[in-house]
Write a protein that holds these residues in place. Structure first.
Motif: not given
Lengths: 362, 182
Positions: A142-157
């Protein structure tokens, strides 16, 4: 090193997908997440990295395209918003049953039904308590910032491939439509066939060679004893994830007497409420689950011995609050404050709810 | 320094892009920024608004319930946002089309004849930059040279030839803004 940009959360999901070496995106447009596919279409990654971007005929088609791509060991993803995700649930259950890694993005909107296009967090149950049929889980970030939107794509994979499980980014129109500074990751090349062989070669349908057994990707097992064994295996994997992959962030919890528990955009609003409360001398902190499954149950149980009460703040009629209550297990009062149907609570009204909670103790 | 701003008006007035340029300018001088639009079935002629926060520190909530500054460009937005300005804060508005001017006495109120000046400049599209200029005169949160850098960053290259005109519009806004009294 990365590159500093000012981008919308939705746009950065697309950018991050290309940059992390995603092989394919399959989706169907729906507000408030259409910028994801729009950005991909503008960027034309098929001309650079070779990533496939395909607008399917429906959400049901998209999720089954994911099943196909993931079966071959490819990094594949889709995105949608609430009604679209509901359509995908059968497919998500199949992906979980067949232990296929993939990334799903849900930019939640107000429901039920077609509801509204405004932000909501009312898909928490759907995400963390199954949604589709059968005993399954997806890793939910659950991202809380635009930065985490970026980071969680890689982390999610990464997590999806580590555990052979679907990962899901649970977000909403606040984070999706907002622009913030973001450092986008450097480009990583897509996996070569040899790399896929190394990463997923023990199970993926990469082409049978003479000397190995054929790989079968399926979620069907008509012998119930065997299906139970498969379920035992899935459950063992889920317990392992619960031990290893819980992520959360704490904000002014050290001397807090009361806690907000909130994720995603609600957590941003609560941070402001904490600032406002502190300015008034009220000792309030925030626990923000970053993974909503696995849930930070252990930490919340610990904090329940230190604070006098917890208030779950969500843009829903009260869903995550059940997980807070389970963790707290009756030790201290737990309550819920929410606006829903697409309404975003203001930091001021969240603070008021906390003050009322403190006074009433319930 | 943290500045919480709401910019509100009609769709098509350049409300969202004014906010975007302000946000880009903040980025150019290493500040934290958030740009949160009201999104939805907005269209030309409907209402549109955007919350921009520029800060030297990490920004907690991109959504706030009161603002340091409200930039108001139509009556509907005046009805909705006049009351949301923090006491001591600033309300900047274009009197064009305003039937009920602001009445609060605990805030500072300024007017900019943006529509009129843009028409006089011969380019109605400079309207939002004139208003931005007026705002920057009152609250110099970003430097004009960083606005120029922000424009360079946010506009596609084919529009870079329009940057000098936009800077002129900002300067005009800075000149023409005046305190409002009933």
């Amino acid at each position: 090193m990365g590159e500093l940009k000012l981008m919308k959360g939705n746009e950065v999901i697309a950018e991050a997908a290309i940059r992390c070496g995603c092989d394919g995106y399959f989706g169907y447009p729906i507000t408030p997440q259409s910028e994801i596919m729009e950005t991909l279409m503008l960027e034309k990654p098929w001309e650079t990295t070779g990533m496939v971007v395909l607008q399917a005929e429906s959400e049901v088609a998209s999720i089954n395209m994911l099943y196909g791509g993931a079966s071959c060991g490819k990094k594949v993803m889709t995105s949608s918003s609430s009604p679209g995700i509901s359509l995908m649930l059968e497919g998500i259950s199949y992906l979980a049953g067949a232990e296929l890694p993939c990334l799903i993005v849900n930019v939640v909107r107000g429901g039920p039904g077609l509801g509204t296009i405004q932000p909501s967090q009312a898909d928490y149950f759907q995400t963390t308590k199954g949604g589709g049929h059968g005993d399954y889980q997806v890793i939910a970030l659950a991202p809380a910032s635009v930065q985490e939107m970026n980071d969680f794509v890689g982390l999610g994979f990464d997590l999806a491939f580590k555990y052979r499980i679907p990962s899901l980014i649970l977000t909403d129109g606040v984070i999706g439509q907002m622009m913030e500074k973001v450092i986008v990751a450097d480009h990583k090349p897509r996996w070569t066939d040899a790399e896929i062989q190394k990463i997923s070669g023990t199970w993926a349908t990469t082409g049978k060679t003479k000397n190995r057994e054929r790989h079968v990707v399926t979620s069907l097992n008509l012998e119930s004893e065997k299906q139970e064994i498969h379920n035992h295996h899935l459950q063992a994997k889920y317990r392992e994830i619960e031990v290893n992959e819980v992520r959360f962030e704490e904000f002014q919890t050290k001397d807090a007497e009361y806690l907000f528990v909130a994720y995603g955009s609600s957590a941003r609003i609560c941070q402001k409420s904490v600032e406002l409360a502190r300015a008034k001398g009220i000792k309030v902190g925030l626990l923000r689950p970053i993974t909503v499954w696995p849930y930070p149950t252990v930490r919340i149980a610990e904090l329940a011995t230190k604070v006098k009460g917890m208030l779950a703040v969500e843009m829903s009629a009260g869903q995550m609050v059940y997980d807070v209550r389970l963790a707290v297990n009756g030790k201290i009062p737990v309550s819920h404050f929410g606006r829903y149907g697409g309404v975003i609570p203001s930091p001021g009204e969240v603070l008021e709810a906390m003050e009322k909670f403190i006074k009433g103790g319930k | 320094m943290t500045e919480e701003i709401i910019i509100a008006g009609f769709g098509g007035q350049g409300v969202l892009s004014m906010g975007k340029i302000l946000a880009y300018s903040g980025v150019m001088q290493n500040q934290e920024v958030t740009w949160m639009p009201s999104y939805g079935p907005e269209m030309r002629g409907g209402t549109a608004n955007v919350t921009v926060i520029v800060s030297d520190e990490r920004i907690s909530s991109p959504i706030v319930h009161e603002y340091d500054t409200a930039i108001i460009l139509n009556q509907q937005s005046m009805d909705k946002f006049e009351k949301t300005v923090k006491p001591g804060g600033i309300l900047l508005f274009d009197p064009n089309g305003i039937t009920h001017p602001p009445k609060r006495t605990d805030i500072k109120i300024y007017a900019i004849e943006g529509v009129e000046e843009a028409t006089r400049m011969g380019n109605p599209k400079t309207f939002n930059m004139i208003v931005l200029g007026a705002y920057l005169k009152l609250k110099p949160v970003v430097k004009t040279e960083n606005v120029e850098k922000g424009l360079r960053k946010s506009l596609p290259e084919r529009h870079h030839k329009l940057i000098p005109m936009n800077i002129d519009a900002i300067k005009l806004g800075m000149e023409k803004v005046k305190e409002f009294s009933m």
